[in-house]
Design a protein around this motif. Structure first.
Motif, PDB file in Angstrom:
ATOM      1  N   MET A  21      -0.982   0.554  -2.387  1.00  0.00           N
ATOM      2  CA  MET A  21       0.506  -0.085  -2.654  1.00  0.00           C
ATOM      3  C   MET A  21       1.729   0.647  -1.716  1.00  0.00           C
ATOM      4  N   GLN A  22       1.481   2.076  -1.414  1.00  0.00           N
ATOM      5  CA  GLN A  22       2.394   2.977  -0.577  1.00  0.00           C
ATOM      6  C   GLN A  22       2.628   2.178   0.658  1.00  0.00           C
ATOM      7  N   ILE A  23       1.379   1.601   1.134  1.00  0.00           N
ATOM      8  CA  ILE A  23       1.450   1.159   2.568  1.00  0.00           C
ATOM      9  C   ILE A  23       2.544  -0.051   2.660  1.00  0.00           C
ATOM     10  N   GLY A  24       2.397  -0.852   1.692  1.00  0.00           N
ATOM     11  CA  GLY A  24       3.230  -2.095   1.471  1.00  0.00           C
ATOM     12  C   GLY A  24       4.750  -1.630   1.513  1.00  0.00           C
ATOM     13  N   VAL A  25       4.991  -0.614   0.462  1.00  0.00           N
ATOM     14  CA  VAL A  25       6.164  -0.012   0.257  1.00  0.00           C
ATOM     15  C   VAL A  25       6.864   0.389   1.481  1.00  0.00           C
ATOM     16  N   THR A  26       6.134   1.280   1.915  1.00  0.00           N
ATOM     17  CA  THR A  26       6.429   1.948   3.414  1.00  0.00           C
ATOM     18  C   THR A  26       6.828   0.958   4.653  1.00  0.00           C
ATOM     19  N   ASN A  27       6.065  -0.350   4.542  1.00  0.00           N
ATOM     20  CA  ASN A  27       6.221  -1.207   5.645  1.00  0.00           C
ATOM     21  C   ASN A  27       7.628  -1.988   5.216  1.00  0.00           C
ATOM     22  N   LEU A  28       7.729  -2.181   3.987  1.00  0.00           N
ATOM     23  CA  LEU A  28       9.199  -2.939   3.485  1.00  0.00           C
ATOM     24  C   LEU A  28      10.237  -1.930   3.764  1.00  0.00           C
ATOM     25  N   ILE A  29      10.338  -0.652   3.767  1.00  0.00           N
ATOM     26  CA  ILE A  29      11.396   0.207   3.835  1.00  0.00           C
ATOM     27  C   ILE A  29      11.621  -0.041   5.470  1.00  0.00           C
ATOM     28  N   ILE A  30      10.560   0.296   6.184  1.00  0.00           N
ATOM     29  CA  ILE A  30      10.845  -0.035   7.604  1.00  0.00           C
ATOM     30  C   ILE A  30      11.248  -1.170   8.103  1.00  0.00           C
ATOM     31  N   LYS A  31      10.924  -2.178   7.433  1.00  0.00           N
ATOM     32  CA  LYS A  31      11.228  -3.595   7.769  1.00  0.00           C
ATOM     33  C   LYS A  31      12.893  -3.544   7.582  1.00  0.00           C
ATOM     34  N   ILE A  32      13.391  -3.273   6.308  1.00  0.00           N
ATOM     35  CA  ILE A  32      14.540  -3.307   6.065  1.00  0.00           C
ATOM     36  C   ILE A  32      15.551  -2.520   6.889  1.00  0.00           C
ATOM     37  N   ALA A  33      15.144  -1.088   7.144  1.00  0.00           N
ATOM     38  CA  ALA A  33      15.775  -0.153   8.016  1.00  0.00           C
ATOM     39  C   ALA A  33      16.018  -0.866   9.333  1.00  0.00           C
ATOM     40  N   LYS A  54      19.607  -1.598  11.147  1.00  0.00           N
ATOM     41  CA  LYS A  54      19.895  -0.643  12.209  1.00  0.00           C
ATOM     42  C   LYS A  54      19.711  -1.389  13.677  1.00  0.00           C
ATOM     43  N   ASN A  55      19.148  -2.877  13.484  1.00  0.00           N
ATOM     44  CA  ASN A  55      18.677  -3.672  14.676  1.00  0.00           C
ATOM     45  C   ASN A  55      17.861  -2.742  15.749  1.00  0.00           C
ATOM     46  N   SER A  56      16.969  -1.898  15.314  1.00  0.00           N
ATOM     47  CA  SER A  56      16.268  -0.971  15.886  1.00  0.00           C
ATOM     48  C   SER A  56      14.913  -1.262  16.050  1.00  0.00           C
ATOM     49  N   ASP A  57      13.886  -1.024  16.849  1.00  0.00           N
ATOM     50  CA  ASP A  57      12.376  -0.984  16.531  1.00  0.00           C
ATOM     51  C   ASP A  57      11.848   0.386  16.487  1.00  0.00           C
ATOM     52  N   ASN A  58      12.644   1.336  16.713  1.00  0.00           N
ATOM     53  CA  ASN A  58      12.179   2.777  16.906  1.00  0.00           C
ATOM     54  C   ASN A  58      12.227   3.392  15.360  1.00  0.00           C
ATOM     55  N   ILE A  59      11.575   2.693  14.419  1.00  0.00           N
ATOM     56  CA  ILE A  59      12.007   3.363  13.032  1.00  0.00           C
ATOM     57  C   ILE A  59      10.440   3.381  12.480  1.00  0.00           C
ATOM     58  N   ASP A  60       9.867   4.353  11.942  1.00  0.00           N
ATOM     59  CA  ASP A  60       8.505   4.628  11.389  1.00  0.00           C
ATOM     60  C   ASP A  60       8.545   5.304  10.256  1.00  0.00           C
ATOM     61  N   GLU A  61       7.409   5.533   9.710  1.00  0.00           N
ATOM     62  CA  GLU A  61       7.394   6.530   8.288  1.00  0.00           C
ATOM     63  C   GLU A  61       8.172   7.817   8.459  1.00  0.00           C
ATOM     64  N   ASN A  62       8.068   8.320   9.669  1.00  0.00           N
ATOM     65  CA  ASN A  62       8.434   9.950   9.693  1.00  0.00           C
ATOM     66  C   ASN A  62      10.119   9.519  10.170  1.00  0.00           C
ATOM     67  N   SER A  63      10.829   8.699  10.220  1.00  0.00           N
ATOM     68  CA  SER A  63      12.265   8.397  10.455  1.00  0.00           C
ATOM     69  C   SER A  63      13.047   9.196   9.246  1.00  0.00           C
ATOM     70  N   TYR A  64      14.321   9.609   9.839  1.00  0.00           N
ATOM     71  CA  TYR A  64      15.054  10.293   8.643  1.00  0.00           C
ATOM     72  C   TYR A  64      16.059   9.299   8.369  1.00  0.00           C
ATOM     73  N   LEU A  65      16.097   9.209   7.045  1.00  0.00           N
ATOM     74  CA  LEU A  65      17.169   7.962   6.485  1.00  0.00           C
ATOM     75  C   LEU A  65      18.608   8.831   6.273  1.00  0.00           C
ATOM     76  N   PHE A  66      18.573   9.917   5.840  1.00  0.00           N
ATOM     77  CA  PHE A  66      19.901  10.555   5.276  1.00  0.00           C
ATOM     78  C   PHE A  66      19.807  12.038   5.559  1.00  0.00           C
ATOM     79  N   GLY A  67      20.780  12.641   5.795  1.00  0.00           N
ATOM     80  CA  GLY A  67      20.940  13.970   5.345  1.00  0.00           C
ATOM     81  C   GLY A  67      20.683  15.061   6.650  1.00  0.00           C
ATOM     82  N   SER A  68      20.337  14.141   7.825  1.00  0.00           N
ATOM     83  CA  SER A  68      20.078  15.119   9.059  1.00  0.00           C
ATOM     84  C   SER A  68      20.637  14.467  10.377  1.00  0.00           C
ATOM     85  N   ASN A  69      20.974  15.154  11.224  1.00  0.00           N
ATOM     86  CA  ASN A  69      21.630  14.709  12.300  1.00  0.00           C
ATOM     87  C   ASN A  69      20.935  13.536  12.991  1.00  0.00           C
ATOM     88  N   GLU A  70      19.607  13.456  12.792  1.00  0.00           N
ATOM     89  CA  GLU A  70      18.916  12.532  13.368  1.00  0.00           C
ATOM     90  C   GLU A  70      18.740  11.253  12.526  1.00  0.00           C
TER      91      GLU A  70
END
Length: 91
Positions: free
Chosen positions: A1-13, A17-33
């Motif tokens: 189930m976690q893979i499906g949730v991760t993929n959904l998070i990435i899809k929405i992000a 953001k209109n970006s293809d450079n987002i993966d499971e290691n991408s920072y969402l909040f609280g970092s300069n990146e």
């Protein structure tokens, strides 16, 4: 189930953001990146809540007191948010 949730998070992000450079290691909040500032994070979480309901039929509130009181914020990265959502789904 976690893979499906991760993929959904990435899809929405990627959509917001209109970006293809987002993966499971991408920072969402609280970092300069991070992908989102505080307003952007709220927009993202609302979209994600709707998507979770559409995909899984589960009504989950992500920006509530439970999320804010976690020792480690679930909003740091795609990976931490995915783990938090899976925890909520298993409760």
């Amino acid at each position: 189930m976690q893979i499906g949730v991760t993929n959904l998070i990435i899809k929405i992000a990627k959509k917001i953001k209109n970006s293809d450079n987002i993966d499971e290691n991408s920072y969402l909040f609280g970092s300069n990146e991070a992908l989102f500032d505080s307003i952007g994070l709220i927009e993202f979480l609302v979209e994600l809540e709707y998507a979770l309901y559409d995909e899984l039929g589960k009504n989950i509130s992500l920006a509530d007191e439970k999320a804010m009181s976690q020792t480690t914020s679930p909003f740091i990265s795609v990976k931490t948010l995915s783990r938090y959502i899976c925890k909520l789904l298993n409760e």
